[in-house]
Design an enzyme around this catalytic site. Structure first.
Site, mmCIF file in Angstrom:
data_model
loop_
_atom_site.group_PDB
_atom_site.id
_atom_site.type_symbol
_atom_site.label_atom_id
_atom_site.label_comp_id
_atom_site.label_asym_id
_atom_site.label_seq_id
_atom_site.Cartn_x
_atom_site.Cartn_y
_atom_site.Cartn_z
ATOM 1 N N CYS A 95 -18.991 3.097 5.338
ATOM 2 C CA CYS A 95 -19.154 1.807 6.007
ATOM 3 C C CYS A 95 -19.291 2.041 7.512
ATOM 4 O O CYS A 95 -18.547 2.839 8.099
ATOM 5 C CB CYS A 95 -17.954 0.918 5.718
ATOM 6 S SG CYS A 95 -18.054 -0.712 6.512
ATOM 7 N N CYS A 99 -12.872 -0.200 11.166
ATOM 8 C CA CYS A 99 -11.551 -0.746 10.841
ATOM 9 C C CYS A 99 -10.555 0.409 10.715
ATOM 10 O O CYS A 99 -10.729 1.296 9.875
ATOM 11 C CB CYS A 99 -11.606 -1.530 9.541
ATOM 12 S SG CYS A 99 -12.876 -2.827 9.499
ATOM 13 N N CYS A 102 -8.992 1.496 7.239
ATOM 14 C CA CYS A 102 -9.836 1.565 6.049
ATOM 15 C C CYS A 102 -10.341 2.972 5.733
ATOM 16 O O CYS A 102 -11.016 3.596 6.567
ATOM 17 C CB CYS A 102 -11.026 0.623 6.212
ATOM 18 S SG CYS A 102 -12.031 0.510 4.709
ATOM 19 N N CYS A 139 -13.610 -9.618 -9.098
ATOM 20 C CA CYS A 139 -14.000 -9.486 -7.704
ATOM 21 C C CYS A 139 -14.756 -8.179 -7.497
ATOM 22 O O CYS A 139 -14.353 -7.134 -8.015
ATOM 23 C CB CYS A 139 -12.769 -9.513 -6.800
ATOM 24 S SG CYS A 139 -11.732 -10.983 -7.042
ATOM 25 N N CYS A 170 -16.060 -13.334 -7.595
ATOM 26 C CA CYS A 170 -15.754 -13.219 -6.169
ATOM 27 C C CYS A 170 -16.426 -11.971 -5.642
ATOM 28 O O CYS A 170 -16.519 -10.960 -6.353
ATOM 29 C CB CYS A 170 -14.247 -13.151 -5.949
ATOM 30 S SG CYS A 170 -13.746 -12.948 -4.211
ATOM 31 N N CYS A 230 -11.919 -16.990 0.165
ATOM 32 C CA CYS A 230 -10.786 -16.085 -0.019
ATOM 33 C C CYS A 230 -10.610 -15.348 1.303
ATOM 34 O O CYS A 230 -11.471 -14.554 1.695
ATOM 35 C CB CYS A 230 -11.079 -15.113 -1.162
ATOM 36 S SG CYS A 230 -9.808 -13.843 -1.393
ATOM 37 N N ARG A 302 -2.051 -14.568 -2.603
ATOM 38 C CA ARG A 302 -2.184 -13.365 -3.423
ATOM 39 C C ARG A 302 -1.357 -12.209 -2.880
ATOM 40 O O ARG A 302 -1.477 -11.830 -1.712
ATOM 41 C CB ARG A 302 -3.652 -12.942 -3.513
ATOM 42 C CG ARG A 302 -3.852 -11.640 -4.315
ATOM 43 C CD ARG A 302 -5.314 -11.315 -4.487
ATOM 44 N NE ARG A 302 -5.958 -12.351 -5.283
ATOM 45 C CZ ARG A 302 -7.227 -12.724 -5.126
ATOM 46 N NH1 ARG A 302 -7.961 -12.170 -4.191
ATOM 47 N NH2 ARG A 302 -7.736 -13.650 -5.899
#
Length: 389
Positions: A95, A99, A102, A139, A170, A230, A302
């Protein structure tokens, strides 16, 4: 802070409203803060919570906070029902975002290899297995900054075929503009996940390649397209308590509130800049769950990433605090998650059961999804060999 304990009184006619009172008692008194709660009252849904009000909730005595959260929870949900989702990484690694938590970021060496977009049939196979294991929502996550055109066409097909199984759908694909959001909604996507991660003030310590405004814009595009939202955050990234309150304030300001609010505990992955961050006290995590429940009474809260590191007692407290959704399965994108049998055993111990979907709505959704899927199958331009991407 004032040395005297702060008393928070809850209006019986409006349990969402707090009023402060300085009791006339000695400064060294250990008297608990008083709460006047009506168990049958339904709190007003608000979007104007002030930061000071949210911080006051966090500062409540632990038992009082959980009691109030349980009151709100029971006013809106079956207290023993938990919505069950399964999450599948449909494209892993490399990616371009930075972040700092991550393992999928291409900026860090975490030993995670790059994987291409999964083939549609493999995704459907996993979705079918998830449904058989008790999941009601499937998801799908892709490590993208934003989906490319040809990728978007493929994930639209995934949505239709997964939805045709009778599952809620999702996706989390990074940033989406208004056109992309509209097309995903047309394909039948129920939820779009895009977390705010943390407070606006602490955000720059976590990520620099995407702005907070970018995240809010994506959520606005999703909502405008008619999908459910979400969105939540990650705790334990070195943020201050005020940042946790400010994160929840940002979520509360969304109108309507996100239908699903994942509260994640940081999973410290070797190779990421946050691998050595000090652990967050589990009780502080439970406090955040409880405050989220009070602030967003109609949302599913969640219990998400980090659950593998939690013992059964911590998870039980999270459910007591108002968590009523989990990810179910062996992995959560690229991090571990309690195995299905462990989750089933915990549900049995606690007397919990999976939340059931509205079957009448399922039938209508499935018919629509099948129609869309058949139409898309007639257009060969929607297909390409994902293994060659």
């Amino acid at each position: 802070m004032n040395d005297r304990p702060l008393t928070l009184f809850v209006n019986r006619d409006n349990p969402a409203k707090l009023t402060k009172s300085e009791p006339s008692m000695p400064a060294n008194s250990h008297a608990s803060a008083a709460l006047d709660l009506n168990l049958d009252a339904r709190p007003e849904v608000r979007h104007d919570w002030r930061l000071e009000e949210i911080e006051a909730l966090f500062e409540l005595p632990f038992n009082d906070l959980l009691f109030r959260a349980q009151q709100v929870h029971r006013a809106h949900f079956d207290p023993n029902a938990v919505q069950v989702s399964t999450l599948l990484s449909i494209k892993t690694g490399a990616c371009p975002e930075d972040c700092k938590y991550c393992p999928q970021s291409g900026h860090y060496n975490t030993g995670l290899g790059k994987e291409k977009l999964l083939e549609i049939d493999k995704v459907v196979e996993q979705a079918r297995a998830a449904k058989e294991a008790g999941a009601s929502r499937f998801c799908m996550g892709a490590a993208w900054r934003s989906p490319r055109e040809r990728d978007l066409r493929v994930v639209m097909e995934m949505v239709g075929r997964v939805k045709a199984l009778g599952l809620e759908t999702c996706m989390t694909l990074g940033m989406v503009d208004s056109d992309q959001a509209s097309r995903l909604a047309e394909a039948g996507l129920d939820y779009y996940n895009h977390n705010l991660d943390t407070s606006p003030e602490y955000y720059g310590e976590v990520i620099t390649t995407r702005s907070y405004a970018d995240r809010l814009d994506t959520l606005a595009n999703v909502r405008e397209a008619g999908m459910k939202v979400c969105s939540g955050g990650i705790l334990g990234m070195g943020e201050a308590p005020r940042d946790r309150a400010a994160l929840l304030q940002q979520l509360v300001r969304l109108e309507p509130h996100p239908e699903s609010v994942p509260i994640n505990m940081l999973v410290k992955v070797p190779g990421t800049p946050m691998e050595n961050v000090e652990d967050l006290d589990p009780l502080e995590f439970i406090r955040a769950i409880a405050v989220a429940r009070i602030l967003m009474p109609q949302s599913h809260v969640r219990l998400s990433a980090g659950r593998e590191q939690m013992d059964e007692s911590t998870q039980a407290m999270a459910f007591l605090a108002g968590a009523n959704s989990i990810f179910y399965g062996d992995t959560l994108l690229t991090t571990g998650n309690p195995q299905i049998e462990r989750d089933r055993a915990l549900f049995d111990k606690l007397g919990l059961h999976p939340e059931q979907r509205d079957t009448h709505a399922d039938e209508a959704d499935t018919e629509t999804a099948l129609t869309h899927a058949i139409q898309r199958q007639r257009d060969d331009a929607l297909f390409y060999d994902a293994a060659q991407a």
